[in-house]
Scaffold this motif. Structure first.
Motif, PDB file in Angstrom:
ATOM      1  N   TYR A 170       0.487  -1.079   0.027  1.00  8.41           N
ATOM      2  CA  TYR A 170      -0.006  -0.011   0.125  1.00  8.41           C
ATOM      3  C   TYR A 170       1.256   0.984   0.129  1.00  8.41           C
ATOM      4  CZ  TYR A 170      -3.044   3.841   1.447  1.00  8.41           C
ATOM      5  OH  TYR A 170      -2.956   5.514   1.246  1.00  8.41           O
ATOM      6  N   PHE A 177       1.362   6.617  -7.502  1.00 10.95           N
ATOM      7  CA  PHE A 177       0.530   6.737  -7.914  1.00 10.95           C
ATOM      8  C   PHE A 177       0.297   8.422  -8.272  1.00 10.95           C
ATOM      9  CE2 PHE A 177      -4.143   8.187  -8.143  1.00 10.95           C
ATOM     10  CZ  PHE A 177      -4.460   7.021  -9.105  1.00 10.95           C
ATOM     11  N   ILE A 224      -9.960   1.554   0.849  1.00 15.05           N
ATOM     12  CA  ILE A 224     -10.543   2.964   1.994  1.00 15.05           C
ATOM     13  C   ILE A 224     -11.650   2.282   2.264  1.00 15.05           C
ATOM     14  CG2 ILE A 224     -10.362   5.107   1.563  1.00 15.05           C
ATOM     15  CD1 ILE A 224      -7.505   4.231   2.088  1.00 15.05           C
TER      16      ILE A 224
ATOM     17  N   HIS B 163     -11.377  14.350  -6.441  1.00 17.15           N
ATOM     18  CA  HIS B 163     -12.050  14.397  -8.211  1.00 17.15           C
ATOM     19  C   HIS B 163     -13.189  15.445  -8.155  1.00 17.15           C
ATOM     20  CE1 HIS B 163     -13.231  10.972  -4.826  1.00 17.15           C
ATOM     21  NE2 HIS B 163     -12.695   9.910  -6.116  1.00 17.15           N
ATOM     22  N   LEU B 166     -11.125  15.749 -10.951  1.00 20.41           N
ATOM     23  CA  LEU B 166     -11.417  14.614 -12.073  1.00 20.41           C
ATOM     24  C   LEU B 166     -12.772  15.559 -13.330  1.00 20.41           C
ATOM     25  CD1 LEU B 166     -10.732  11.561 -10.703  1.00 20.41           C
ATOM     26  CD2 LEU B 166      -9.673  12.998 -12.366  1.00 20.41           C
ATOM     27  N   ALA B 408      -4.318  13.694   0.041  1.00 24.68           N
ATOM     28  CA  ALA B 408      -4.965  12.509   1.179  1.00 24.68           C
ATOM     29  C   ALA B 408      -3.857  11.098   0.925  1.00 24.68           C
ATOM     30  CB  ALA B 408      -5.805  11.583  -1.057  1.00 24.68           C
ATOM     31  N   PHE B 409      -2.595  11.486   0.387  1.00 24.74           N
ATOM     32  CA  PHE B 409      -1.692  10.913   0.599  1.00 24.74           C
ATOM     33  C   PHE B 409      -0.655  11.510   1.672  1.00 24.74           C
ATOM     34  CE2 PHE B 409      -2.502   8.745  -2.997  1.00 24.74           C
ATOM     35  CZ  PHE B 409      -3.797   7.728  -2.793  1.00 24.74           C
TER      36      PHE B 409
HETATM   37  C1  HEM Z   1     -15.833   6.372 -10.535  1.00 20.68           C
HETATM   38  C2  HEM Z   1     -16.829   6.991 -10.298  1.00 20.68           C
HETATM   39  C3  HEM Z   1     -15.614   7.200  -8.637  1.00 20.68           C
HETATM   40  C4  HEM Z   1     -16.353   7.144  -7.104  1.00 20.68           C
HETATM   41  C5  HEM Z   1     -17.284   6.764  -7.542  1.00 20.68           C
HETATM   42  C6  HEM Z   1     -14.915   7.775  -6.491  1.00 20.68           C
HETATM   43  C7  HEM Z   1     -15.940   7.840  -5.053  1.00 20.68           C
HETATM   44  C8  HEM Z   1     -14.481   7.043  -3.888  1.00 20.68           C
HETATM   45  C9  HEM Z   1     -14.769   7.916  -2.820  1.00 20.68           C
HETATM   46  C10 HEM Z   1     -15.769   8.153  -1.908  1.00 20.68           C
HETATM   47  C11 HEM Z   1     -14.027   8.078  -1.744  1.00 20.68           C
HETATM   48  C12 HEM Z   1     -13.706   7.708  -0.362  1.00 20.68           C
HETATM   49  C13 HEM Z   1     -12.865   9.880  -0.129  1.00 20.68           C
HETATM   50  C14 HEM Z   1     -13.110   9.498   1.703  1.00 20.68           C
HETATM   51  O1  HEM Z   1     -13.993   8.263   2.355  1.00 20.68           O
HETATM   52  O2  HEM Z   1     -12.006  10.333   1.984  1.00 20.68           O
HETATM   53  C15 HEM Z   1     -12.433   8.257  -2.593  1.00 20.68           C
HETATM   54  C16 HEM Z   1     -11.104   8.128  -2.259  1.00 20.68           C
HETATM   55  C17 HEM Z   1     -10.585   8.880  -3.214  1.00 20.68           C
HETATM   56  N1  HEM Z   1     -10.667   8.568  -4.959  1.00 20.68           N
HETATM   57 FE1  HEM Z   1     -12.445   8.095  -5.718  1.00 20.68          FE
HETATM   58  N2  HEM Z   1     -13.891   7.889  -6.985  1.00 20.68           N
HETATM   59  C18 HEM Z   1     -14.707   7.565  -8.156  1.00 20.68           C
HETATM   60  C19 HEM Z   1     -13.121   7.965  -9.501  1.00 20.68           C
HETATM   61  C20 HEM Z   1     -12.073   8.293  -8.945  1.00 20.68           C
HETATM   62  C21 HEM Z   1     -11.028   8.311 -10.174  1.00 20.68           C
HETATM   63  C22 HEM Z   1     -11.352   7.656 -11.565  1.00 20.68           C
HETATM   64  C23 HEM Z   1      -9.855   8.719  -9.241  1.00 20.68           C
HETATM   65  C24 HEM Z   1      -8.549   8.230 -10.011  1.00 20.68           C
HETATM   66  C25 HEM Z   1      -7.750   8.652  -9.662  1.00 20.68           C
HETATM   67  C26 HEM Z   1      -9.770   8.626  -7.929  1.00 20.68           C
HETATM   68  C27 HEM Z   1      -9.336   9.662  -6.871  1.00 20.68           C
HETATM   69  C28 HEM Z   1      -9.985   9.253  -6.036  1.00 20.68           C
HETATM   70  C29 HEM Z   1      -8.394   9.532  -4.712  1.00 20.68           C
HETATM   71  C30 HEM Z   1      -7.562   9.605  -4.656  1.00 20.68           C
HETATM   72  C31 HEM Z   1      -9.310   8.622  -3.108  1.00 20.68           C
HETATM   73  C32 HEM Z   1      -8.363   8.609  -2.388  1.00 20.68           C
HETATM   74  C33 HEM Z   1      -7.940   7.345  -1.355  1.00 20.68           C
HETATM   75  C34 HEM Z   1      -7.301   7.880  -0.397  1.00 20.68           C
HETATM   76  O3  HEM Z   1      -7.903   8.776   0.302  1.00 20.68           O
HETATM   77  O4  HEM Z   1      -6.142   6.574  -0.458  1.00 20.68           O
HETATM   78  N3  HEM Z   1     -11.871   8.540  -7.935  1.00 20.68           N
HETATM   79  N4  HEM Z   1     -13.298   7.948  -4.183  1.00 20.68           N
END
Ligand code: HEM
Lengths: 262, 457
Positions: A170, A177, A224, B163, B166, B408-409
């Motif tokens: 991780y 990443f 996550i 997000h 994006l 985030a990281f």
């Molecule tokens: C398809 C639709 C997507 C949905 C519904 C979605 C939803 C989520 C949710 C619910 C979280 C957790 C948020 C939190 O609790 O802080 C998250 C984290 C994250 N998402 Fe997405 N996401 C989507 C697409 C993407 C895409 C395409 C990327 C591209 C890189 C991305 C990157 C991230 C990152 C970097 C995190 C933080 C992870 C971490 O804290 O380790 N997401 N996303």
């Protein structure tokens, strides 16, 4: 010393390093891992020197053909490994990573890869070449370490070792990443915009970078938000690295497109 | 409506969508995109019509791929918004609770009994936490004091920034697709051309190709001037990777070419019977020149092909605009009568053969031999003029994306909660910590703070 001499010495040191790491793996004597890591560091210093000599001689970034970029990827992988090992103390992955580095260096040295310094075509004459390629390959090097720790997760038996491999995987993805995003996607788009006037043209190499990126996004979200860990995470990380590898090699040899330089 | 929204809050949907997106994208790299119908027919036979109908041959701008991207966007919007307001409340108006039981259920927790009054322990705890850069809030709840200490709260918004970035990138892509204009402008030196949908013109002052010593191209450079109503306002030498930007338009060096209509061709005439005879001349296509030879022949360059090949019916044809096999058709005249003709080749000087022009001389070759020594054609530069208002959104989106990844990281939010309660002059302290990221480092810091509390008397 010429570049090829230094490169050969690097190769030898990596082999010695892998040898000591292997000895450590079988004997479990930490002293051997220590020697292995010192050899890897000396090898990395020499490798850096070889890259610098190449840069000075060619007058351009040391990753404009397959020989150069294989060598650079080996360099980045050893660097990533040394950083991760320093931070988390996981000499067990040493033998595998050094074997990968040796494989890359051997592939770079093989007669299949032309080593001549060739002048740069106009499209590559840009400092974005440095930023785009070096940051991307560094990101991929961390994916390579995650790949190995994920494989080791799958093959390990003791739960506490598994736990450790999972968490190191991780952490590698957490470094790889953002680097891959910055180098591969953001810098790639900026450079394409400067050179061709379009930031994205759905060229196969671009699409495969996107696919690699989506795979690691899946890794992060399943982990996550859905709490996936362990086996399933390891499998996604392995798929992600294979996608990165395909982006890097497969696209050049199997699919045609704009990125046909290296 | 509610059901639909509920459906889009699902993170499982996100996983499924991303997998489909990846699979579809792979398909688009296996089938070559945007080629001609003939090429698909040759490659896939009867399947080709199916592929075209399913838009697999222009997959990345097909309705269904764009719909897929739209669903991803919708999923991100709904999912992010749903979580945003609780997150915002957590950041700005945190709920401070004093529940010792739930604190000691946390993975990282500590319980300390101190023989000091409550107020002393409280100020000590506050000081320690503040010293470790936590923002500390306390609240008296009956006999207890609840403490909430946090640092780097911004970290919880990392994923939202990612997000949002994006979404902005996707919006930029749509804007580009709808509004960008793009055209190729071929220009000879001195040409002035209008630019699509713009109120200014561009002039090419000079075009140069620079070569490396080994003959490969080092650079194409166009000296370009922007004209506003015939007045020059801006001049710049553009090259690959160095565009000129003016009024939202960018001018890129994309290509170049030669004008092969009337190149200047240098020809050497020699005589087979007289080794001392040599006549050099430079002609344009259609020009005639007198050879001061015995027969007073005039010669003309009738045609010039930069890339000579013999076509299907053995006719000379041009294969490309690149000077791969430059060839000139020479005709010789005595008076008004054509006496011989033949092709000469720059790359194959010995290959030339002059044929008699009429039947009665058939088989008799002329005494003259010709060599094609040099040729010069005007070069033109091809620029791409592009205006892409979407690009700015892309850069904003990328910046947010990277900022979000950093947060985030590498900006982990850490939270320590504690409850203090006094009984019989002693103070009971229960504390627990939560870290979504960097748990090991957090555990060590928590342990340090606990140890400091235990040490002091
Ligand atoms: C398809 C639709 C997507 C949905 C519904 C979605 C939803 C989520 C949710 C619910 C979280 C957790 C948020 C939190 O609790 O802080 C998250 C984290 C994250 N998402 Fe997405 N996401 C989507 C697409 C993407 C895409 C395409 C990327 C591209 C890189 C991305 C990157 C991230 C990152 C970097 C995190 C933080 C992870 C971490 O804290 O380790 N997401 N996303």
């Amino acid at each position: 010393m010429t570049e090829s001499t230094i490169f050969l010495l690097t190769f030898i040191l990596y082999i010695i390093s892998a040898f000591f790491y292997l000895a450590f793996l079988f004997s479990k004597k930490p002293g051997r891992a220590k020697i292995g890591s010192v050899m890897a560091v000396i090898g990395l210093v020499l490798h850096t020197a070889a890259l610098i000599v190449r840069t000075v001689e060619s007058g351009h970034a040391p990753f404009t053909n397959m020989y150069e970029s294989l060598s650079f990827l080996a360099w980045a992988s050893v660097l990533a490994f040394i950083i991760i090992d320093k931070k988390f103390g996981i000499p067990r992955i040493g033998p595998y990573l050094m074997l990968i580095a040796i494989g890359l260096v051997a592939l770079a040295s093989s007669p299949l890869m032309p080593k001549d310094v060739t002048p740069l075509v106009p499209a590559l004459q840009s400092y974005w070449l440095w930023l785009h390629v070096s940051v991307t390959l560094l990101g991929e090097a961390f994916f390579a370490v995650a790949f190995i720790t994920s494989l080791m997760y799958l093959t390990a038996k003791e739960p506490e070792k598994k736990e450790r491999m999972d968490s190191v995987s991780y952490r590698c993805v957490a470094v790889g990443f953002p680097l891959f995003t910055l180098g591969g996607l953001v810098f790639g788009m900026v450079w394409a915009y400067k050179a061709w006037g379009t930031y994205w043209s759905w060229d196969p190499k671009e699409v495969w970078s996107l696919i690699t990126w989506i795979v690691f996004a899946l890794y992060l979200h399943t982990r996550i938000v859905m709490g996936w860990k362990g086996k399933r995470s390891a499998i996604i990380a392995i798929i992600g690295f294979l996608a990165a590898l395909f982006t890097y090699f497969g696209v050049n040899y199997l699919l045609a497109g704009l990125h046909s330089y290296a | 409506m509610k059901r639909i929204l509920k459906f889009f809050t699902s993170i499982k949907l996100a996983i499924v969508l991303l997998i489909i997106l990846a699979a579809a994208s792979i398909l688009g790299t296996l089938i070559p995109q945007d080629r001609s119908l003939e090429e698909y027919a040759a490659r896939y036979g009867t399947l080709s019509t199916l592929f075209v109908r399913l838009q697999l041959t222009g997959l990345y701008h097909s309705i269904w791929y764009l719909t897929l991207l739209g669903l991803v966007a919708l999923n991100i919007i709904v999912c992010t918004l749903e979580r945003l307001s609780p997150k915002w409340r957590r950041a700005t108006k945190p709920h401070i609770t004093a529940d010792a039981k739930s604190l000691s259920a946390l993975k990282t927790n500590v319980r300390i009994k101190r023989s000091a009054p409550l107020a002393d322990v409280q100020s000590e705890v506050t000081k320690l936490l503040a010293g470790a850069h936590y923002k500390v809030r306390t609240e008296t709840q009956g006999p207890r004091i609840a403490v909430l200490a946090r640092k780097r709260i911004g970290g919880i918004f990392g994923s939202d920034a990612v997000h949002l970035g994006l979404l902005i990138i996707l919006a930029g892509g749509i804007l580009s697709g709808v509004t960008s204009v793009r055209e190729n402008i071929p220009l000879y030196e001195g040409d002035i051309k209008p630019v699509l949908k713009a109120d200014f013109k561009v002039r090419l002052d000079k075009f140069t190709t620079e070569y490396y010593p080994d003959g490969s191209v080092k650079a194409w450079k166009s000296d370009l001037t922007v004209l506003e109503k015939k007045t020059p306002v801006l001049s710049k030498t553009i090259a690959v990777n160095h565009p000129l930007t003016y009024k939202g338009y960018s001018f890129y060096q994309t290509s170049y070419g030669w004008n092969w209509d009337s190149p200047a061709v240098e020809i050497w005439a020699k005589s087979k019977s007289d080794p001392a005879y040599l006549k050099k001349m430079t002609l344009k296509v259609g020009d005639r020149a007198l050879l001061e030879d015995k027969g007073q022949t005039t010669i003309a360059v009738q045609r010039f092909l930069p890339d000579f090949v013999l076509g299907e019916s053995n006719q000379p044809e041009n294969r490309s605009d690149q000077p791969n096999n430059p060839a000139a058709l020479i005709e010789g005249f005595r008076g008004a009568e054509k006496v011989f003709s033949g092709w000469i080749f720059a790359n194959y000087p010995d290959f030339a053969q002059m044929h008699a022009a009429n039947d009665k001389d058939k088989g008799a070759e002329t005494d003259l031999a010709f060599e094609l020594k040099k040729f010069e054609a005007g070069q033109f530069s091809v620029l791409e003029a592009a205006k892409d208002p979407g690009a700015n959104l892309i850069w904003i989106g990328c910046a947010l994306l990277m900022l979000g990844l950093g947060l985030a990281f590498y900006w982990p939010t850490w939270e320590i909660k504690a409850v203090l309660e006094e009984s019989q002059g002693k103070t009971d302290l229960v504390a627990g910590g939560v870290a979504a990221k960097s748990r090991e480092a957090f555990g060590a810091e928590f342990e340090n703070i606990a140890a400091a509390l235990r040490r002091s008397k």
